[in-house]
Design an enzyme around this catalytic site. Structure first.
Site, PDB file in Angstrom:
ATOM      1  N   TYR A 177     -14.846 -11.802   0.632  1.00 32.59           N
ATOM      2  CA  TYR A 177     -15.495 -10.490   0.457  1.00 32.59           C
ATOM      3  C   TYR A 177     -16.766 -10.619  -0.377  1.00 32.59           C
ATOM      4  O   TYR A 177     -17.774  -9.954  -0.114  1.00 32.59           O
ATOM      5  CB  TYR A 177     -14.545  -9.501  -0.219  1.00 32.59           C
ATOM      6  CG  TYR A 177     -13.553  -8.853   0.719  1.00 32.59           C
ATOM      7  CD1 TYR A 177     -13.918  -7.765   1.512  1.00 32.59           C
ATOM      8  CD2 TYR A 177     -12.250  -9.315   0.821  1.00 32.59           C
ATOM      9  CE1 TYR A 177     -13.015  -7.166   2.369  1.00 32.59           C
ATOM     10  CE2 TYR A 177     -11.333  -8.725   1.679  1.00 32.59           C
ATOM     11  CZ  TYR A 177     -11.729  -7.649   2.459  1.00 32.59           C
ATOM     12  OH  TYR A 177     -10.829  -7.065   3.316  1.00 32.59           O
ATOM     13  N   ARG A 196      -6.620  11.555  -6.002  1.00 29.40           N
ATOM     14  CA  ARG A 196      -7.815  10.826  -5.557  1.00 29.40           C
ATOM     15  C   ARG A 196      -9.031  11.753  -5.598  1.00 29.40           C
ATOM     16  O   ARG A 196     -10.108  11.367  -6.029  1.00 29.40           O
ATOM     17  CB  ARG A 196      -7.547  10.309  -4.145  1.00 29.40           C
ATOM     18  CG  ARG A 196      -8.721   9.717  -3.411  1.00 29.40           C
ATOM     19  CD  ARG A 196      -8.975   8.291  -3.847  1.00 29.40           C
ATOM     20  NE  ARG A 196      -9.922   7.641  -2.974  1.00 29.40           N
ATOM     21  CZ  ARG A 196     -11.229   7.875  -2.987  1.00 29.40           C
ATOM     22  NH1 ARG A 196     -11.737   8.747  -3.823  1.00 29.40           N
ATOM     23  NH2 ARG A 196     -12.030   7.239  -2.155  1.00 29.40           N
ATOM     24  N   ASP A 238      -7.068  -2.637  -6.984  1.00 30.71           N
ATOM     25  CA  ASP A 238      -7.531  -3.258  -5.740  1.00 30.71           C
ATOM     26  C   ASP A 238      -7.892  -4.712  -6.013  1.00 30.71           C
ATOM     27  O   ASP A 238      -8.286  -5.058  -7.138  1.00 30.71           O
ATOM     28  CB  ASP A 238      -8.757  -2.520  -5.191  1.00 30.71           C
ATOM     29  CG  ASP A 238      -8.999  -2.898  -3.734  1.00 30.71           C
ATOM     30  OD1 ASP A 238      -8.379  -2.285  -2.857  1.00 30.71           O
ATOM     31  OD2 ASP A 238      -9.781  -3.834  -3.482  1.00 30.71           O
ATOM     32  N   ARG A 280      -3.282   7.110   0.936  1.00 32.35           N
ATOM     33  CA  ARG A 280      -3.731   8.360   1.547  1.00 32.35           C
ATOM     34  C   ARG A 280      -2.748   9.038   2.485  1.00 32.35           C
ATOM     35  O   ARG A 280      -2.965  10.172   2.892  1.00 32.35           O
ATOM     36  CB  ARG A 280      -5.066   8.123   2.273  1.00 32.35           C
ATOM     37  CG  ARG A 280      -6.223   7.971   1.311  1.00 32.35           C
ATOM     38  CD  ARG A 280      -7.449   7.446   2.011  1.00 32.35           C
ATOM     39  NE  ARG A 280      -7.154   6.114   2.543  1.00 32.35           N
ATOM     40  CZ  ARG A 280      -8.063   5.312   3.073  1.00 32.35           C
ATOM     41  NH1 ARG A 280      -9.309   5.711   3.175  1.00 32.35           N
ATOM     42  NH2 ARG A 280      -7.726   4.123   3.525  1.00 32.35           N
ATOM     43  N   ARG A 327       0.811  -1.219   0.000  1.00 30.49           N
ATOM     44  CA  ARG A 327       0.000   0.000   0.000  1.00 30.49           C
ATOM     45  C   ARG A 327       0.847   1.272   0.000  1.00 30.49           C
ATOM     46  O   ARG A 327       0.469   2.280   0.601  1.00 30.49           O
ATOM     47  CB  ARG A 327      -0.930   0.039   1.227  1.00 30.49           C
ATOM     48  CG  ARG A 327      -2.026  -0.991   1.217  1.00 30.49           C
ATOM     49  CD  ARG A 327      -3.259  -0.464   0.490  1.00 30.49           C
ATOM     50  NE  ARG A 327      -4.326  -1.439   0.574  1.00 30.49           N
ATOM     51  CZ  ARG A 327      -5.374  -1.331   1.384  1.00 30.49           C
ATOM     52  NH1 ARG A 327      -5.520  -0.267   2.147  1.00 30.49           N
ATOM     53  NH2 ARG A 327      -6.288  -2.260   1.402  1.00 30.49           N
TER      54      ARG A 327
END
Ligand code: CP3
Length: 357
Positions: free
Chosen positions: A164, A48, A85, A39, A35
């Site tokens: 998921y 973003r 992702d 952010r 990652r």
């Protein structure tokens, strides 16, 4: 021929990360961070915001390629991981997905045979085309400006992605998914088979577009008891790795069976991954004893030590480096970087690893 020359002959460009992934004990070790685009970087937040949604960012090649190279430009890691992702595979199979602010990913939960039958593997290549464009653009940018940097493609592993898809969102224990795996193994097996094919195809497309190594994220592998781990984590991974190796023998596969614990040795031996990523709970000395010396290890600094910085960061990093010296190793975190990480701590970590500890 020296070992070094041999390494570069088989991997082409002599990139440090590719050499380590091919089984060479490169020192100081090459590094990248899970990652690493995200952010905690102001330049990421800016793009973003411009993109609007997260899926929009992942499917706009110019923007996704830009955020992929941002951490390379700022810190100079040895690997750039495609910005996308793991849930873009279910998205490309037609399962509705959104990333809700402050909530994480939300999928329309998949609970019955009709929902599994409604998945559209035949649409995957077309829907994932923008992601392959990102790979191509990123590879061109790296070849031009950072020729020593390796481009890493990735996918989620079938078990984690299925978890998921069935649950519909992140969960502490993925009760519904684990329940389906035990309660309706025929249906769950059908979902896993669909994902094995889709994931293989998706990784092959990334390699064709320019990915030089690929990583399989199995973040929830450690939720399963050993028999289920063998069935839903190891076996699907065996099939994927075999196919990738058959078609692209020089492209290393990194496996990340998070929280596999003592099953890490069996995972490596059965699946044939070139390198195995260690999570934060794994003792690197245990991994070194459980995994053959020609298989690479990757990891495993706790992302919170990176948030803390200073002495905690130095002590933990030095311990990992000391345990890994002399074997093929790639320095990384044991899980994804935290949003609150000060960028200057990342710069300090890169300096420390570059010094060999
Ligand atoms: O590592 C990288 O820099 C490459 C990009 C990448 C992302 N996600 C970007 C992302 C990779 C390799 C992933 C993998 C991923 N995604 C995993 C496996 C690794 C792990 O962390 O266990 C999982 C389980 C996911 C699913 C996912 N995606 C979750 C749970 C979330 C929400 C968590 C959060 O931090 O908000 C995401 C969203 C996501 N994926 C973000 C990023 C940068 C944050 C979204 C944003 O910018 O708003």
């Amino acid at each position: 021929m020296s070992a070094e020359a041999q390494g570069s002959a088989t991997t082409g460009a002599g990139k440090p990360l590719l050499r380590a992934l091919a089984g060479e004990a490169v020192w100081p070790p090459p590094m990248w961070l899970m990652r690493q685009a995200g952010r905690y970087l102001p330049e990421y937040r800016e793009i973003r915001e411009k993109a609007g949604g997260f899926i929009k960012l992942c499917t706009t090649p110019e923007m996704a390629a830009e955020v992929t190279v941002q951490p390379i430009r700022r810190f100079g890691m040895d690997g750039a991981i495609l910005f996308s992702d793991i849930l873009m595979v279910p998205w490309a199979l037609g399962q509705p997905l959104r990333f809700a602010e402050g909530e994480g990913p939300v999928l329309d939960p998949l609970r019955d045979a009709a929902a599994v039958a409604a998945l559209q593997p035949e649409m995957l290549r077309e829907r994932a085309a923008p992601i392959m464009d990102t790979v191509r653009l990123t590879r061109m940018a790296l070849d031009l400006h950072a020729p020593k940097v390796t481009l890493i493609g990735f996918a989620g592993s079938p078990w984690t992605v299925a978890a998921y898809m069935v649950e519909g969102h992140g969960s502490r224990d993925f009760h519904t998914a684990r329940g389906m795996a035990f309660g309706d193994p025929a249906l769950f097996g059908k979902l896993i088979r669909t994902l094995v094919e889709a994931t293989t195809d998706y990784l092959l497309a990334q390699i064709e577009a320019g990915a030089e190594a690929v990583m399989l994220f199995d973040s929830w592998a450690g939720m399963l008891p050993p028999s289920q781990f063998r069935r839903w984590v190891i076996e699907p991974t065996v099939t994927i790795v075999r196919k990738v190796q058959q078609l692209h023998p020089s492209v290393p596969v990194i496996g990340f069976p998070r929280l596999a614990g003592p099953l890490i040795g069996e995972y490596v031996q059965r699946t044939g991954v070139a390198t195995v990523a260690m999570d934060t709970a794994m003792d690197p000395r245990f991994a070194a004893s459980a995994v053959p010396g020609n298989v690479g290890l990757q990891g495993n600094l706790d992302p919170l030590a990176l948030v803390a910085g200073g002495i905690a960061l130095e002590t933990e990093t030095r311990q990992i480096l000391a345990a890994m010296r002399g074997r093929p190793f790639v320095f990384n975190l044991g899980h994804g970087i935290e949003k609150v990480t000060p960028p200057e701590h990342v710069a300090a970590l890169v300096r420390l690893v570059r010094s060999g500890g």
